[in-house]
Design a protein around this motif. Structure first.
Motif, PDB file in Angstrom:
ATOM      1  N   ALA A 156     -10.258   3.395  -7.097  1.00  0.00           N
ATOM      2  CA  ALA A 156     -11.401   2.563  -6.704  1.00  0.00           C
ATOM      3  C   ALA A 156     -11.930   2.902  -5.317  1.00  0.00           C
ATOM      4  N   LEU A 157     -11.036   3.268  -4.388  1.00  0.00           N
ATOM      5  CA  LEU A 157     -11.420   3.364  -2.978  1.00  0.00           C
ATOM      6  C   LEU A 157     -11.450   4.790  -2.441  1.00  0.00           C
ATOM      7  N   GLN A 158     -10.863   5.749  -3.163  1.00  0.00           N
ATOM      8  CA  GLN A 158     -10.873   7.162  -2.760  1.00  0.00           C
ATOM      9  C   GLN A 158     -10.476   7.354  -1.287  1.00  0.00           C
ATOM     10  N   PRO A 159      -9.301   6.877  -0.900  1.00  0.00           N
ATOM     11  CA  PRO A 159      -8.904   6.965   0.511  1.00  0.00           C
ATOM     12  C   PRO A 159      -8.564   8.392   0.937  1.00  0.00           C
ATOM     13  N   ASP A 160      -8.685   8.633   2.241  1.00  0.00           N
ATOM     14  CA  ASP A 160      -8.255   9.903   2.818  1.00  0.00           C
ATOM     15  C   ASP A 160      -6.745   9.912   3.036  1.00  0.00           C
ATOM     16  N   LEU A 161      -6.174   8.710   3.183  1.00  0.00           N
ATOM     17  CA  LEU A 161      -4.749   8.584   3.486  1.00  0.00           C
ATOM     18  C   LEU A 161      -4.235   7.265   2.927  1.00  0.00           C
ATOM     19  N   VAL A 162      -3.032   7.303   2.377  1.00  0.00           N
ATOM     20  CA  VAL A 162      -2.331   6.089   1.960  1.00  0.00           C
ATOM     21  C   VAL A 162      -1.151   5.871   2.899  1.00  0.00           C
ATOM     22  N   ILE A 163      -0.957   4.626   3.306  1.00  0.00           N
ATOM     23  CA  ILE A 163       0.224   4.242   4.075  1.00  0.00           C
ATOM     24  C   ILE A 163       0.988   3.201   3.266  1.00  0.00           C
ATOM     25  N   ASN A 164       2.262   3.458   3.015  1.00  0.00           N
ATOM     26  CA  ASN A 164       3.116   2.436   2.399  1.00  0.00           C
ATOM     27  C   ASN A 164       3.986   1.856   3.503  1.00  0.00           C
ATOM     28  N   ALA A 165       3.700   0.610   3.854  1.00  0.00           N
ATOM     29  CA  ALA A 165       4.423  -0.061   4.935  1.00  0.00           C
ATOM     30  C   ALA A 165       5.225  -1.212   4.361  1.00  0.00           C
ATOM     31  N   GLY A 166       6.372  -1.488   4.962  1.00  0.00           N
ATOM     32  CA  GLY A 166       7.167  -2.611   4.485  1.00  0.00           C
ATOM     33  C   GLY A 166       8.548  -2.634   5.095  1.00  0.00           C
ATOM     34  N   THR A 167       9.336  -3.592   4.646  1.00  0.00           N
ATOM     35  CA  THR A 167      10.706  -3.722   5.122  1.00  0.00           C
ATOM     36  C   THR A 167      11.642  -2.947   4.198  1.00  0.00           C
TER      37      THR A 167
END
Length: 265
Positions: free
Chosen positions: A103-114
């Motif tokens: 849907a968003l066609q990002p340049d970068l994905v970040i997976n953040a979390g604990t």
């Protein structure tokens, strides 16, 4: 079956190389729990998308807005429609990652979390780890080649300048769908050389690799898996404080990314 077209591979590689030279403009941040997401939503002054880009009826939530020169979307898988708990785990993570990239066609994905950390690898509660590579530890398929498929080892986006600038810890990330650790899981985690374990990372990595989008993993340690306290108890005890550390680190990462292209990370 149609013959494989090498020209399509060359064209795809050229597109990826070209994308790495453009300043990053759109980031999607995948976060499994609302408690982890809301501090960053507030920090970046994002608003909830009421006209959802996702299919009708799914509980997934998108917060979006502009921060500096970046279009940022934080995607939270929402709560289970029956039980009302956060949709944690690999199934929700892979679905929202796929839908978000489409849907968003990002340049970068970040997976953040604990995540849980291993003292044998030097992890302490409150540490923030930038994952170098990710793998599964609970997909045991003892058949040649299928065994490697089950592990699903993938490299995170190389970010040496980011690492040097922010002085983050680095380590391998191992993913499974259980909070606890069975003896079988422990053996696989040791084989993966993991510093931290979570319930989403390798699923996000699989989808990002499939769709050729670079991905960064930022994990804050809430509990010591090979420690003496029960995992669930230690996780709940430290969640709020560690989420604050995660918030600060993700903000610093985004600030560093602003104005840069992938090859400059």
């Amino acid at each position: 079956m149609a013959p494989h077209d090498d020209r399509s591979d060359v064209a795809e590689e050229a597109m990826v190389a070209e994308a790495e030279k453009r300043p990053i403009a759109t980031i999607v941040i995948i976060i499994a729990m609302q408690t982890e997401a809301l501090p960053l939503v507030n920090r970046f002054q994002l608003t909830e998308d009421l006209d959802s880009v996702f299919p009708r009826g799914v509980p997934w939530v998108r917060y979006h807005g502009i921060y500096k020169d970046l279009h940022i979307s934080i995607i939270w898988p929402g709560k289970d429609l029956v039980l009302g708990v956060d949709n944690v785990g690999t199934v929700s993570a892979s679905l929202v990652t796929y839908a978000s990239i489409q849907a968003l066609q990002p340049d970068l994905v970040i997976n953040a979390g604990t995540a849980g950390g291993f003292k044998a690898k030097g992890a302490c509660v409150g540490d923030v780890v930038l994952a170098t590579d990710v793998a599964f530890h609970d997909r045991r398929i003892p058949i040649p080649v299928f065994d490697q498929y089950g592990i699903g080892l993938r490299k995170a986006c190389s970010a040496p300048n980011l690492l040097k600038e922010l002085n983050l810890k680095i380590g391998a990330l191992s993913t499974g769908d259980s909070l606890d650790m069975s003896p079988h899981d422990e053996s696989s985690i040791l084989a993966n050389g993991a510093t931290v374990k979570d319930m989403e990372g390798a699923a996000v990595a699989y989808v990002a690799d499939l769709l050729k989008v670079p991905v960064i993993f930022i994990k804050a340690v809430t509990d010591i898996v090979d420690g003496e306290k029960p995992t669930a108890e230690e996780f709940l005890q430290n969640l709020a404080a560690v989420t604050a550390a995660l918030d600060q680190s993700v903000t610093k990462v985004v600030d560093f990314i602003n104005g840069k292209c992938i090859s400059e990370l």
